[in-house]
Design a protein around this motif. Structure first.
Motif, PDB file in Angstrom:
ATOM      1  N   ASP A 194      14.298  -8.508 -10.915  1.00 43.54           N
ATOM      2  CA  ASP A 194      15.105  -9.727 -10.841  1.00 43.54           C
ATOM      3  C   ASP A 194      14.379 -10.791 -10.018  1.00 43.54           C
ATOM      4  O   ASP A 194      14.356 -11.970 -10.390  1.00 43.54           O
ATOM      5  N   ASN A 195      13.774 -10.381  -8.915  1.00 45.29           N
ATOM      6  CA  ASN A 195      12.983 -11.323  -8.108  1.00 45.29           C
ATOM      7  C   ASN A 195      11.827 -11.894  -8.926  1.00 45.29           C
ATOM      8  O   ASN A 195      11.533 -13.091  -8.852  1.00 45.29           O
ATOM      9  N   PHE A 196      11.171 -11.041  -9.709  1.00 46.88           N
ATOM     10  CA  PHE A 196      10.066 -11.496 -10.565  1.00 46.88           C
ATOM     11  C   PHE A 196      10.575 -12.516 -11.586  1.00 46.88           C
ATOM     12  O   PHE A 196       9.946 -13.547 -11.818  1.00 46.88           O
ATOM     13  N   ARG A 197      11.723 -12.235 -12.161  1.00 50.41           N
ATOM     14  CA  ARG A 197      12.315 -13.144 -13.153  1.00 50.41           C
ATOM     15  C   ARG A 197      12.607 -14.508 -12.542  1.00 50.41           C
ATOM     16  O   ARG A 197      12.413 -15.536 -13.186  1.00 50.41           O
ATOM     17  N   ARG A 198      13.004 -14.519 -11.298  1.00 53.55           N
ATOM     18  CA  ARG A 198      13.365 -15.769 -10.602  1.00 53.55           C
ATOM     19  C   ARG A 198      12.146 -16.484  -9.982  1.00 53.55           C
ATOM     20  O   ARG A 198      12.224 -17.661  -9.655  1.00 53.55           O
ATOM     21  N   TRP A 199      11.044 -15.770  -9.826  1.00 53.36           N
ATOM     22  CA  TRP A 199       9.859 -16.288  -9.141  1.00 53.36           C
ATOM     23  C   TRP A 199       9.254 -17.461  -9.920  1.00 53.36           C
ATOM     24  O   TRP A 199       9.080 -17.401 -11.134  1.00 53.36           O
ATOM     25  N   ASP A 200       8.902 -18.501  -9.199  1.00 54.05           N
ATOM     26  CA  ASP A 200       8.311 -19.685  -9.835  1.00 54.05           C
ATOM     27  C   ASP A 200       6.789 -19.626  -9.911  1.00 54.05           C
ATOM     28  O   ASP A 200       6.140 -20.597 -10.293  1.00 54.05           O
ATOM     29  N   GLY A 201       6.202 -18.493  -9.534  1.00 52.22           N
ATOM     30  CA  GLY A 201       4.754 -18.330  -9.602  1.00 52.22           C
ATOM     31  C   GLY A 201       4.024 -18.847  -8.383  1.00 52.22           C
ATOM     32  O   GLY A 201       2.791 -18.829  -8.335  1.00 52.22           O
ATOM     33  N   LYS A 202       4.764 -19.294  -7.381  1.00 47.03           N
ATOM     34  CA  LYS A 202       4.150 -19.820  -6.156  1.00 47.03           C
ATOM     35  C   LYS A 202       4.423 -18.874  -5.004  1.00 47.03           C
ATOM     36  O   LYS A 202       5.454 -18.224  -4.952  1.00 47.03           O
ATOM     37  N   CYS A 203       3.484 -18.848  -4.065  1.00 49.63           N
ATOM     38  CA  CYS A 203       3.655 -18.015  -2.862  1.00 49.63           C
ATOM     39  C   CYS A 203       3.659 -18.869  -1.622  1.00 49.63           C
ATOM     40  O   CYS A 203       3.109 -19.922  -1.575  1.00 49.63           O
ATOM     41  N   GLU A 231       0.834  -1.195   0.000  1.00 53.20           N
ATOM     42  CA  GLU A 231       0.000   0.000   0.000  1.00 53.20           C
ATOM     43  C   GLU A 231       0.871   1.249   0.000  1.00 53.20           C
ATOM     44  O   GLU A 231       2.010   1.232   0.463  1.00 53.20           O
ATOM     45  N   THR A 232       0.287   2.329  -0.500  1.00 46.91           N
ATOM     46  CA  THR A 232       0.965   3.622  -0.571  1.00 46.91           C
ATOM     47  C   THR A 232      -0.029   4.710  -0.210  1.00 46.91           C
ATOM     48  O   THR A 232      -1.223   4.590  -0.492  1.00 46.91           O
ATOM     49  N   ASP A 233       0.469   5.778   0.418  1.00 46.07           N
ATOM     50  CA  ASP A 233      -0.347   6.943   0.744  1.00 46.07           C
ATOM     51  C   ASP A 233       0.002   8.076  -0.204  1.00 46.07           C
ATOM     52  O   ASP A 233       1.183   8.404  -0.379  1.00 46.07           O
ATOM     53  N   TYR A 234      -1.034   8.674  -0.820  1.00 40.65           N
ATOM     54  CA  TYR A 234      -0.848   9.865  -1.648  1.00 40.65           C
ATOM     55  C   TYR A 234      -2.179  10.584  -1.786  1.00 40.65           C
ATOM     56  O   TYR A 234      -3.223   9.946  -1.894  1.00 40.65           O
ATOM     57  N   ALA A 235      -2.129  11.894  -1.780  1.00 38.44           N
ATOM     58  CA  ALA A 235      -3.316  12.743  -1.968  1.00 38.44           C
ATOM     59  C   ALA A 235      -4.430  12.369  -0.998  1.00 38.44           C
ATOM     60  O   ALA A 235      -5.593  12.270  -1.376  1.00 38.44           O
ATOM     61  N   GLU A 236      -4.034  12.141   0.257  1.00 34.69           N
ATOM     62  CA  GLU A 236      -4.982  11.832   1.328  1.00 34.69           C
ATOM     63  C   GLU A 236      -5.721  10.512   1.115  1.00 34.69           C
ATOM     64  O   GLU A 236      -6.828  10.321   1.600  1.00 34.69           O
ATOM     65  N   VAL A 237      -5.097   9.598   0.350  1.00 39.71           N
ATOM     66  CA  VAL A 237      -5.684   8.288   0.070  1.00 39.71           C
ATOM     67  C   VAL A 237      -4.634   7.214   0.339  1.00 39.71           C
ATOM     68  O   VAL A 237      -3.485   7.361  -0.056  1.00 39.71           O
ATOM     69  N   ARG A 238      -5.030   6.154   1.013  1.00 41.96           N
ATOM     70  CA  ARG A 238      -4.189   4.947   1.097  1.00 41.96           C
ATOM     71  C   ARG A 238      -4.740   3.986   0.058  1.00 41.96           C
ATOM     72  O   ARG A 238      -5.912   3.628   0.087  1.00 41.96           O
ATOM     73  N   PHE A 239      -3.875   3.598  -0.889  1.00 41.66           N
ATOM     74  CA  PHE A 239      -4.338   2.749  -1.983  1.00 41.66           C
ATOM     75  C   PHE A 239      -3.434   1.540  -2.153  1.00 41.66           C
ATOM     76  O   PHE A 239      -2.306   1.498  -1.670  1.00 41.66           O
ATOM     77  N   THR A 240      -3.955   0.552  -2.851  1.00 38.33           N
ATOM     78  CA  THR A 240      -3.205  -0.660  -3.155  1.00 38.33           C
ATOM     79  C   THR A 240      -2.192  -0.334  -4.246  1.00 38.33           C
ATOM     80  O   THR A 240      -2.564  -0.013  -5.365  1.00 38.33           O
ATOM     81  N   SER A 241      -0.908  -0.422  -3.914  1.00 44.88           N
ATOM     82  CA  SER A 241       0.129  -0.149  -4.916  1.00 44.88           C
ATOM     83  C   SER A 241       0.751  -1.432  -5.453  1.00 44.88           C
ATOM     84  O   SER A 241       1.428  -1.400  -6.483  1.00 44.88           O
ATOM     85  N   VAL A 242       0.497  -2.556  -4.770  1.00 48.04           N
ATOM     86  CA  VAL A 242       0.912  -3.874  -5.264  1.00 48.04           C
ATOM     87  C   VAL A 242      -0.226  -4.836  -4.942  1.00 48.04           C
ATOM     88  O   VAL A 242      -0.680  -4.919  -3.806  1.00 48.04           O
ATOM     89  N   THR A 243      -0.682  -5.533  -5.955  1.00 46.97           N
ATOM     90  CA  THR A 243      -1.779  -6.478  -5.772  1.00 46.97           C
ATOM     91  C   THR A 243      -1.394  -7.812  -6.384  1.00 46.97           C
ATOM     92  O   THR A 243      -0.587  -7.874  -7.310  1.00 46.97           O
ATOM     93  N   GLY A 244      -1.957  -8.864  -5.847  1.00 46.57           N
ATOM     94  CA  GLY A 244      -1.679 -10.167  -6.425  1.00 46.57           C
ATOM     95  C   GLY A 244      -2.274 -11.306  -5.634  1.00 46.57           C
ATOM     96  O   GLY A 244      -2.679 -11.153  -4.484  1.00 46.57           O
ATOM     97  N   LYS A 245      -2.321 -12.428  -6.280  1.00 48.47           N
ATOM     98  CA  LYS A 245      -2.785 -13.666  -5.663  1.00 48.47           C
ATOM     99  C   LYS A 245      -2.374 -14.808  -6.569  1.00 48.47           C
ATOM    100  O   LYS A 245      -2.406 -14.679  -7.795  1.00 48.47           O
ATOM    101  N   ASN A 246      -1.999 -15.916  -5.958  1.00 52.45           N
ATOM    102  CA  ASN A 246      -1.512 -17.074  -6.702  1.00 52.45           C
ATOM    103  C   ASN A 246      -0.371 -16.638  -7.627  1.00 52.45           C
ATOM    104  O   ASN A 246       0.614 -16.107  -7.150  1.00 52.45           O
ATOM    105  N   ASN A 247      -0.498 -16.813  -8.929  1.00 55.19           N
ATOM    106  CA  ASN A 247       0.600 -16.456  -9.831  1.00 55.19           C
ATOM    107  C   ASN A 247       0.382 -15.107 -10.532  1.00 55.19           C
ATOM    108  O   ASN A 247       0.991 -14.833 -11.553  1.00 55.19           O
ATOM    109  N   ILE A 248      -0.458 -14.242  -9.946  1.00 51.50           N
ATOM    110  CA  ILE A 248      -0.713 -12.912 -10.502  1.00 51.50           C
ATOM    111  C   ILE A 248      -0.096 -11.873  -9.575  1.00 51.50           C
ATOM    112  O   ILE A 248      -0.262 -11.945  -8.358  1.00 51.50           O
TER     113      ILE A 248
END
Length: 116
Positions: free
Chosen positions: A107-116, A71-88
């Motif tokens: 680099d981490n994304f390149r190495r990621w096997d799609g599992k959490c 999450e990130t705060d900007y313009a008086e809003v806390r918003f989702t700046s990174v989202t994901g689930k499973n291999n998304i």
């Protein structure tokens, strides 16, 4: 928000920043912190609250908190700046413009096997 259906992979909507506070420029163009909400392989070795580079006038509003990775705060809003689930995973910021930290994330994304 309110007019165009998305592909439905992540529940929520998109909102336009709306603030009368002159301190905040819309579109936001610049650096902002990302608070890591849940551990994810693409953030391995990246400190919480690291700065990433944003260029945006809209922000995602998640309706299912299990999708929120950062999450990130900007313009008086806390918003989702990174989202994901499973291999998304998706970021609101530009990793390719975020210097050393952005390169580490890519680099981490390149190495990621799609599992959490």
């Amino acid at each position: 928000d309110g007019g165009v259906a998305c592909i439905g992979l992540v529940p929520g909507c998109v909102k336009k920043f709306n603030t009368s506070n002159k301190e905040y420029k819309i579109p936001q163009i610049g650096w902002n912190n990302v608070k890591i909400i849940q551990k994810h392989p693409v953030f391995e070795g990246i400190e919480n609250n690291s700065e990433f580079y944003f260029v945006h006038s809209y922000y995602p509003k998640s309706t299912d908190t299990s999708f929120i990775i950062g999450e990130t705060d900007y313009a008086e809003v806390r918003f989702t700046s990174v989202t994901g689930k499973n291999n998304i995973i998706a970021t609101q910021f530009h990793p390719e413009k975020s210097g050393r930290i952005g390169l580490k994330l890519l680099d981490n994304f390149r190495r990621w096997d799609g599992k959490c």
